[in-house]
Scaffold this active site. Structure first.
Site, PDB file in Angstrom:
ATOM      1  N   HIS A  47       0.885  -1.171   0.000  1.00 28.75           N
ATOM      2  CA  HIS A  47       0.000   0.000   0.000  1.00 28.75           C
ATOM      3  C   HIS A  47       0.924   1.222   0.000  1.00 28.75           C
ATOM      4  O   HIS A  47       2.018   1.164   0.581  1.00 28.75           O
ATOM      5  CB  HIS A  47      -0.834   0.123   1.273  1.00 28.75           C
ATOM      6  CG  HIS A  47      -1.761  -1.016   1.564  1.00 28.75           C
ATOM      7  ND1 HIS A  47      -1.356  -2.152   2.190  1.00 28.75           N
ATOM      8  CD2 HIS A  47      -3.100  -1.153   1.357  1.00 28.75           C
ATOM      9  CE1 HIS A  47      -2.397  -2.958   2.351  1.00 28.75           C
ATOM     10  NE2 HIS A  47      -3.467  -2.386   1.843  1.00 28.75           N
ATOM     11  N   ASP A 103       2.367   2.011   3.354  1.00 28.54           N
ATOM     12  CA  ASP A 103       3.295   1.030   3.950  1.00 28.54           C
ATOM     13  C   ASP A 103       4.732   1.474   3.693  1.00 28.54           C
ATOM     14  O   ASP A 103       5.649   1.113   4.433  1.00 28.54           O
ATOM     15  CB  ASP A 103       3.184  -0.352   3.292  1.00 28.54           C
ATOM     16  CG  ASP A 103       1.797  -0.937   3.357  1.00 28.54           C
ATOM     17  OD1 ASP A 103       1.031  -0.544   4.252  1.00 28.54           O
ATOM     18  OD2 ASP A 103       1.485  -1.791   2.497  1.00 28.54           O
TER      19      ASP A 103
HETATM   20  C1  XUL Z   1      -7.685  -6.498   4.440  1.00 30.37           C
HETATM   21  C2  XUL Z   1      -6.861  -6.922   3.299  1.00 30.37           C
HETATM   22  C3  XUL Z   1      -5.976  -5.894   2.694  1.00 30.37           C
HETATM   23  C4  XUL Z   1      -5.877  -5.979   1.215  1.00 30.37           C
HETATM   24  C5  XUL Z   1      -5.120  -4.851   0.574  1.00 30.37           C
HETATM   25  O1  XUL Z   1      -8.486  -7.483   4.966  1.00 30.37           O
HETATM   26  O2  XUL Z   1      -6.888  -8.079   2.927  1.00 30.37           O
HETATM   27  O3  XUL Z   1      -4.733  -5.989   3.289  1.00 30.37           O
HETATM   28  O4  XUL Z   1      -5.266  -7.172   0.820  1.00 30.37           O
HETATM   29  O5  XUL Z   1      -5.625  -3.614   0.893  1.00 30.37           O
END
Ligand code: XUL
Ligand code: CO
Length: 439
Positions: free
Chosen positions: A101, A104
């Protein structure tokens, strides 16, 4: 170059009898299964957020794991140390991809222009590490659920300014994903849903989400993104009702808005079970619609109703999941370990034990799924189960979609009553699977 995991060697395959905790017992990257090496069947990815950021903080207590990597959290020096530690981690495990993300990678600043500058700086650094190691980006995404501005969602927000911030984050995360050569771009609708209908216009919110996705596709294609966009379905948590409840719901939404050519699904095991489905079910629904893109490889807990994001250890599930994936023609994405160590497993060594467990679990799943396919009994049984449609001219007309209701009714009349359908033989088939799993 500083070594962050000096107690951990490079992890190599040593066979099922190995008692050395820092070896793979089943993941043998070069072993050929169904005509290609394991590493090609299993493009594993490290999830930046769980592995390099999450420290075990939960609703009841502070973190237990030290993820400072020798720097002060919240600084760019820390962001760079995470890059160094992450690449050492992936290199030692032979992991060839990562997922991220935006936030992150760098600490989010008060002003988005500064956050974006930091993202430019860190992505330059990551790119240089990728060139040195050959490690690649599987997918990127924007975190549109953590910041308080997203309390009512991102694409589904009631605030137009918040909607613009979501657009800005998507634009930048796409820029970084393209810069890093990512295979995919994920939309997990973190807070795209609602708590109560008393204050919510569901139709308005869903139109706006689709509109944001369309703009993302247009922008992504305009900057040369050739990969797939993915929706990651999840039924609840954090919202009570999440719009992308499960694979079937997400596919319906994408088709209704003409997004199904650019989007596939990222199926997460723990999200499937929260929706009341098996992981295999979700993979089947995505696969049969030609929309199986990528997998978030984790596991939930049968006794807990929330998203525990455990490392996968259930070989029965990884086998049946791998069976679905192979039969759907594989993934365009890969296997992202969206999983975290249990809070009391807080050392750096535990990070490796977790990935070894996960990678071995999928390797075993691959080996056993290939054996089920080569054995052929399951496949043959399923084909035979529907054979009656091919056994009469009228049945073949149904398959060709040329039959009419009156003809079928006439056949029923001529029969008076049908024979009972053939036995489902579920228990026999389950014992076949066990005999392959445990021989
Ligand atoms: C949350 C989840 C996230 C997504 C990416 O449950 O799985 O980490 O994978 O935003
Ligand atoms: Co996920």
């Amino acid at each position: 170059m500083k070594e962050y995991f000096e107690n951990v060697p490079e992890i190599r395959y040593a066979g099922a009898d190995s008692k050395d905790p820092f070896t793979f017992r089943f993941y043998d990257a070069d072993r050929v299964v169904l005509g290609k090496p394991m590493r090609e069947h299993l493009p594993f990815a490290m999830a930046w957020w769980h592995n390099l950021c999450a420290n075990g903080t939960d609703m009841f207590g502070r973190g237990t794991a030290d993820k400072s990597f020798g720097e002060v959290p919240g600084t760019m020096a820390h962001a760079k140390a995470k890059v160094d530690a992450g690449f050492e981690f992936m290199r030692k495990l032979g992991i060839r991809y990562f997922c991220f993300h935006d936030v992150d990678l760098v600490p989010e600043a008060d002003d988005i222009k500064e956050t974006n500058r930091r993202l430019d700086e860190i992505s330059d650094y990551i790119l240089s590490k990728m060139k040195d190691t050959g490690i690649k980006c599987l997918w990127g995404t924007a975190n549109m659920f953590g910041n308080p501005r997203y309390m009512n969602g991102a694409g589904s927000s009631n605030s137009f300014d918040v909607y613009c911030f979501a657009a800005a984050q998507i634009k930048k995360a796409l820029d970084i994903t393209v810069k890093l050569g990512g295979r995919g771009y994920v939309f997990w609708g973190g807070r795209e849903g609602y708590e109560t209908l008393l204050n919510t216009d569901v139709a308005f919110e869903q139109e706006n989400i689709a509109c944001l996705m369309k703009m993302a596709v247009e922008y992504g294609r305009s900057i040369g993104f050739k990969g797939d966009f993915y929706v990651e379905p999840k039924p609840k948590e954090p919202m009570k009702h999440q719009y992308d409840f499960d694979a079937a719901t997400a596919i319906g939404f994408l088709k209704a808005h003409g997004l199904d050519k650019d989007f596939k699904l990222n199926i997460e095991a723990n999200h499937a079970t929260l929706a009341g489905h098996t992981f295999e079910h979700e993979l089947r629904i995505a696969g049969m619609n030609g929309m199986l893109g990528s997998v978030d490889a984790n596991q939930g807990d049968m006794f807990l109703g929330w998203d525990t994001d455990e490392f996968p250890y259930d070989v029965y599930t990884s086998t049946m999941a791998m069976y679905e994936i192979i039969r759907a023609g594989g993934l365009t994405g890969g296997f992202n370990f969206d999983a975290k160590n249990r809070r009391p497993s807080y050392t750096h060594e535990d990070m490796f034990h977790a990935y070894i467990l996960g990678m071995d679990t999928w390797a075993l799943g691959l080996i056993k799924a290939a054996e089920i396919i080569e054995d052929g009994r399951l496949d043959k049984f399923v084909k035979q189960r529907y054979a009656s449609y091919g056994q009469s001219e009228l049945g073949r007309k149904v398959l060709a979609k040329t039959a009419i209701l009156k003809e079928l009714a006439a056949r029923a009349d001529s029969l008076g009553a049908p024979e009972l359908p053939s036995s489902g033989r579920q228990e026999y088939l389950q014992s076949v699977i066990n005999s392959i799993l445990f021989r």
